[in-house]
Design a protein around this motif. Structure first.
Motif, PDB file in Angstrom:
ATOM      1  N   GLN A  82     -27.289  29.344  -5.423  1.00 34.41           N
ATOM      2  CA  GLN A  82     -28.531  30.105  -5.528  1.00 34.41           C
ATOM      3  C   GLN A  82     -28.975  30.363  -6.971  1.00 34.41           C
ATOM      4  OE1 GLN A  82     -25.804  31.082  -3.933  1.00 34.41           O
ATOM      5  NE2 GLN A  82     -25.007  33.002  -4.807  1.00 34.41           N
ATOM      6  N   ASP A  83     -28.026  30.509  -7.907  1.00 37.85           N
ATOM      7  CA  ASP A  83     -28.398  30.783  -9.302  1.00 37.85           C
ATOM      8  C   ASP A  83     -28.898  29.547 -10.048  1.00 37.85           C
ATOM      9  OD1 ASP A  83     -27.661  33.421  -8.964  1.00 37.85           O
ATOM     10  OD2 ASP A  83     -25.633  33.127  -9.765  1.00 37.85           O
ATOM     11  N   TYR A  84     -28.745  28.366  -9.447  1.00 39.77           N
ATOM     12  CA  TYR A  84     -29.043  27.132 -10.176  1.00 39.77           C
ATOM     13  C   TYR A  84     -30.097  26.267  -9.495  1.00 39.77           C
ATOM     14  CZ  TYR A  84     -24.601  28.764 -11.943  1.00 39.77           C
ATOM     15  OH  TYR A  84     -23.611  29.563 -12.451  1.00 39.77           O
ATOM     16  N   ARG A  85     -30.664  26.731  -8.417  1.00 43.43           N
ATOM     17  CA  ARG A  85     -31.664  25.939  -7.702  1.00 43.43           C
ATOM     18  C   ARG A  85     -32.864  25.655  -8.588  1.00 43.43           C
ATOM     19  NH1 ARG A  85     -30.997  29.793  -2.504  1.00 43.43           N
ATOM     20  NH2 ARG A  85     -29.174  28.762  -1.568  1.00 43.43           N
ATOM     21  N   GLY A  86     -33.290  24.381  -8.556  1.00 46.54           N
ATOM     22  CA  GLY A  86     -34.418  23.978  -9.380  1.00 46.54           C
ATOM     23  C   GLY A  86     -34.074  23.762 -10.835  1.00 46.54           C
ATOM     24  N   LYS A  87     -32.774  23.773 -11.170  1.00 41.05           N
ATOM     25  CA  LYS A  87     -32.343  23.621 -12.562  1.00 41.05           C
ATOM     26  C   LYS A  87     -31.444  22.403 -12.703  1.00 41.05           C
ATOM     27  CE  LYS A  87     -32.469  28.652 -13.181  1.00 41.05           C
ATOM     28  NZ  LYS A  87     -31.686  29.871 -13.476  1.00 41.05           N
ATOM     29  N   ARG A  88     -31.184  22.029 -13.940  1.00 39.76           N
ATOM     30  CA  ARG A  88     -30.282  20.928 -14.256  1.00 39.76           C
ATOM     31  C   ARG A  88     -28.988  21.533 -14.791  1.00 39.76           C
ATOM     32  NH1 ARG A  88     -32.561  15.547 -16.948  1.00 39.76           N
ATOM     33  NH2 ARG A  88     -33.482  15.592 -14.848  1.00 39.76           N
ATOM     34  N   LEU A  89     -27.873  21.224 -14.137  1.00 42.38           N
ATOM     35  CA  LEU A  89     -26.599  21.860 -14.450  1.00 42.38           C
ATOM     36  C   LEU A  89     -25.626  20.853 -15.054  1.00 42.38           C
ATOM     37  CD1 LEU A  89     -24.826  24.416 -14.231  1.00 42.38           C
ATOM     38  CD2 LEU A  89     -24.156  23.630 -11.938  1.00 42.38           C
ATOM     39  N   ARG A  90     -25.015  21.260 -16.166  1.00 44.52           N
ATOM     40  CA  ARG A  90     -24.001  20.424 -16.822  1.00 44.52           C
ATOM     41  C   ARG A  90     -22.630  21.085 -16.684  1.00 44.52           C
ATOM     42  NH1 ARG A  90     -25.207  19.215 -22.841  1.00 44.52           N
ATOM     43  NH2 ARG A  90     -24.827  21.457 -23.033  1.00 44.52           N
ATOM     44  N   PHE A  91     -21.706  20.356 -16.096  1.00 38.81           N
ATOM     45  CA  PHE A  91     -20.310  20.774 -16.016  1.00 38.81           C
ATOM     46  C   PHE A  91     -19.534  19.961 -17.034  1.00 38.81           C
ATOM     47  CE2 PHE A  91     -16.228  19.624 -13.584  1.00 38.81           C
ATOM     48  CZ  PHE A  91     -15.496  20.628 -14.208  1.00 38.81           C
ATOM     49  N   SER A  92     -18.882  20.645 -17.978  1.00 36.12           N
ATOM     50  CA  SER A  92     -18.137  19.935 -19.011  1.00 36.12           C
ATOM     51  C   SER A  92     -16.773  20.594 -19.191  1.00 36.12           C
ATOM     52  CB  SER A  92     -18.903  19.921 -20.342  1.00 36.12           C
ATOM     53  OG  SER A  92     -19.047  21.235 -20.859  1.00 36.12           O
ATOM     54  N   ALA A  93     -15.836  19.812 -19.704  1.00 35.96           N
ATOM     55  CA  ALA A  93     -14.485  20.312 -19.943  1.00 35.96           C
ATOM     56  C   ALA A  93     -13.763  19.353 -20.863  1.00 35.96           C
ATOM     57  CB  ALA A  93     -13.716  20.470 -18.630  1.00 35.96           C
ATOM     58  N   SER A  94     -12.727  19.851 -21.513  1.00 36.34           N
ATOM     59  CA  SER A  94     -11.845  18.993 -22.302  1.00 36.34           C
ATOM     60  C   SER A  94     -10.734  18.484 -21.411  1.00 36.34           C
ATOM     61  CB  SER A  94     -11.260  19.775 -23.482  1.00 36.34           C
ATOM     62  OG  SER A  94     -12.262  20.078 -24.424  1.00 36.34           O
ATOM     63  N   VAL A  95     -10.478  17.192 -21.491  1.00 35.32           N
ATOM     64  CA  VAL A  95      -9.513  16.548 -20.604  1.00 35.32           C
ATOM     65  C   VAL A  95      -8.575  15.663 -21.424  1.00 35.32           C
ATOM     66  CG1 VAL A  95      -9.238  14.950 -18.655  1.00 35.32           C
ATOM     67  CG2 VAL A  95     -11.172  16.540 -18.698  1.00 35.32           C
ATOM     68  N   ARG A  96      -7.329  15.653 -21.030  1.00 36.36           N
ATOM     69  CA  ARG A  96      -6.389  14.644 -21.521  1.00 36.36           C
ATOM     70  C   ARG A  96      -5.588  14.138 -20.333  1.00 36.36           C
ATOM     71  NH1 ARG A  96      -1.016  16.721 -22.757  1.00 36.36           N
ATOM     72  NH2 ARG A  96      -0.935  18.995 -22.486  1.00 36.36           N
ATOM     73  N   ILE A  97      -5.110  12.901 -20.404  1.00 35.21           N
ATOM     74  CA  ILE A  97      -4.374  12.312 -19.287  1.00 35.21           C
ATOM     75  C   ILE A  97      -3.130  11.598 -19.803  1.00 35.21           C
ATOM     76  CG2 ILE A  97      -6.420  12.016 -17.840  1.00 35.21           C
ATOM     77  CD1 ILE A  97      -6.395   9.040 -18.612  1.00 35.21           C
ATOM     78  N   LYS A  98      -2.168  11.426 -18.912  1.00 31.08           N
ATOM     79  CA  LYS A  98      -0.928  10.725 -19.259  1.00 31.08           C
ATOM     80  C   LYS A  98      -0.501   9.837 -18.103  1.00 31.08           C
ATOM     81  CE  LYS A  98       3.903  11.467 -20.649  1.00 31.08           C
ATOM     82  NZ  LYS A  98       4.951  12.482 -20.926  1.00 31.08           N
ATOM     83  N   ASP A  99      -0.284   8.566 -18.393  1.00 30.92           N
ATOM     84  CA  ASP A  99       0.267   7.597 -17.430  1.00 30.92           C
ATOM     85  C   ASP A  99      -0.502   7.574 -16.116  1.00 30.92           C
ATOM     86  OD1 ASP A  99       2.258   7.037 -19.305  1.00 30.92           O
ATOM     87  OD2 ASP A  99       3.624   8.527 -18.474  1.00 30.92           O
ATOM     88  N   VAL A 100      -1.814   7.607 -16.180  1.00 33.97           N
ATOM     89  CA  VAL A 100      -2.624   7.574 -14.964  1.00 33.97           C
ATOM     90  C   VAL A 100      -2.748   6.136 -14.483  1.00 33.97           C
ATOM     91  CG1 VAL A 100      -4.915   7.952 -13.981  1.00 33.97           C
ATOM     92  CG2 VAL A 100      -3.899   9.680 -15.476  1.00 33.97           C
ATOM     93  N   GLU A 101      -2.127   5.845 -13.353  1.00 35.47           N
ATOM     94  CA  GLU A 101      -2.238   4.532 -12.709  1.00 35.47           C
ATOM     95  C   GLU A 101      -3.211   4.700 -11.555  1.00 35.47           C
ATOM     96  OE1 GLU A 101      -1.009   1.648 -13.473  1.00 35.47           O
ATOM     97  OE2 GLU A 101       0.219   2.276 -15.180  1.00 35.47           O
ATOM     98  N   GLY A 102      -4.403   4.281 -11.739  1.00 32.16           N
ATOM     99  CA  GLY A 102      -5.506   4.547 -10.831  1.00 32.16           C
ATOM    100  C   GLY A 102      -6.678   4.973 -11.687  1.00 32.16           C
ATOM    101  N   TRP A 103      -7.087   6.230 -11.593  1.00 37.74           N
ATOM    102  CA  TRP A 103      -8.147   6.721 -12.461  1.00 37.74           C
ATOM    103  C   TRP A 103      -8.250   8.232 -12.324  1.00 37.74           C
ATOM    104  CZ3 TRP A 103     -12.814   8.983 -10.611  1.00 37.74           C
ATOM    105  CH2 TRP A 103     -12.957   8.957  -9.225  1.00 37.74           C
TER     106      TRP A 103
END
Length: 392
Positions: A82-103
């Motif tokens: 309800q707080d974001y209807r009619g708006k453009r929303l960006r979800f962002s975060a810092s990520v690191r990965i290790k030995d990901v077989e797949g994605w």
């Protein structure tokens, strides 16, 4: 609660619960509002980790518990739209990965009245994270329609490995920030030159009939692969042929059914070569595309062609050939997005399989000479013949 207060509450909850968590494996307390979903029980575990955060003092971690590469898990949250209807929303975060077989990747989904029909969705499948990577901020951006009811967001991992998430932010952005919605009609992309798996694609005008790329006579764009049995992309991202065969794309993995055979391939790109390997119909597949050669292997069948750098072809194409002296015995053109560093996995796989693993003569070429006829019967065009060719 306004947007700023909601954001602060989420970040404080993540830090507070992480600080109080106990190192007890799957029993650790998770940040308030966050939870784990998975394809099968006890395959993934979420926890909090203070060993090497990208931002702040704590990270949330998602880790595989088995060696099964077919599963997936996600560390996620869900909240009202309800707080974001009619708006453009960006979800962002810092990520690191290790030995990901797949994605792995961030994901966000906007739901409407029917949860089975999302209004917007992105899981970074076109820019999936693979292997081991250090801290970097990633984002997904979606428009939230007025009929939206809920928003789901988090980090997803398919296969095995471990991923860390911190610095979570939700920002309302203006129209200058492009959406990453996989359900929208994205711009068509073409290659910037023939030599390149090293060059990034160039955005051109959107047109449903304008090819994004081509392999041989099979062209494709974001919604269609124009092979002899055409495939089209449904709103849910599944590719469906006119024979109702379905092909699924999960990051670099392409699975499903093609030619009535089960398909399980991975498309590994991002450097000077693209490698596709896995199985089709129980037989091993290995395909290599580089600026020097094209190699296609399936079971006992092999096509190995060198790039003809002198060929007079369209500027977005590489031509690969095999020759027997002056005679061309096999030829295949790879064009546009099919030979860039970021080829669309499903379309590329369908186009390559449609061309087959047997040599194909170029158009208007003479046939390869066969052995000499050793009997009169072999030249008999009056009995058992078809258009003057003996049917022995």
């Amino acid at each position: 609660m306004d947007f700023r207060k909601k954001l602060v509450t989420l970040l404080l909850a993540l830090a507070a619960t992480a600080a109080g968590a106990q190192p007890s494996g799957g029993s650790q307390k998770l940040p308030v509002g966050w939870f784990v979903t998975e394809s099968a029980p006890k395959r993934y575990e979420a926890s909090v980790d203070g060993s090497a955060p990208c931002e702040g003092t704590r990270s949330a971690s998602l880790r595989s518990l088995t060696e099964d590469a077919n599963g997936y898990g996600t560390f996620m949250q869900a909240f009202g739209a309800q707080d974001y209807r009619g708006k453009r929303l960006r979800f962002s975060a810092s990520v690191r990965i290790k030995d990901v077989e797949g994605w792995a990747g961030l994901w966000m989904r906007v739901e409407g009245p029917d949860p089975k029909q999302p209004l917007a969705f992105d899981n970074m499948q076109s820019r999936a994270l693979v292997g081991t990577r250090g801290c970097k901020r990633y984002e997904v951006v979606l428009d939230v329609p007025k009929e939206a009811t809920a928003i789901l967001a988090g980090i997803i991992m398919s296969g095995t490995g471990q991923a860390w998430l911190d610095g979570v932010r939700f920002d309302v952005v203006d129209a200058s920030v492009p959406v990453t919605d996989l359900l929208a009609s994205p711009p068509v992309v073409a290659s910037s030159g023939p030599a390149g798996l090293e060059d990034a694609p160039v955005t051109v005008a959107k047109n449903d009939q304008l090819p994004l790329g081509r392999v041989g006579d099979v062209w494709f764009n974001h919604g269609r692969v124009a092979s002899d049995k055409p495939y089209t992309r449904r709103a849910d991202g599944v590719w469906v042929s006119i024979l109702s065969e379905e092909i699924y794309e999960h990051g670099i993995a392409v699975t499903g059914t093609y030619g009535q055979r089960q398909l399980d391939l991975k498309v590994k790109a991002g450097g000077p070569r693209t490698v596709i390997d896995g199985t089709w119909g129980g037989e091993t597949v290995n395909i290599l595309i580089s600026s020097e050669k094209l190699v296609m292997r399936w079971g006992r069948l092999t096509r190995e062609l060198a790039r003809d750098k002198s060929a007079q072809v369209d500027g977005s194409c590489n031509r690969y050939q095999e020759k027997d002296g002056p005679r061309v015995t096999d030829q295949l053109d790879v064009c546009g997005a099919a030979q860039t560093t970021r080829p669309p996995p499903a379309q590329l796989v369908i186009a390559l399989l449609a061309n087959g693993f047997k040599p194909a003569l170029p158009a208007q070429s003479f046939p390869i000479p066969g052995p000499p006829a050793r009997s009169r019967q072999a030249l008999d065009t009056e009995r058992g013949s078809n258009n003057g060719i003996a049917t022995q």
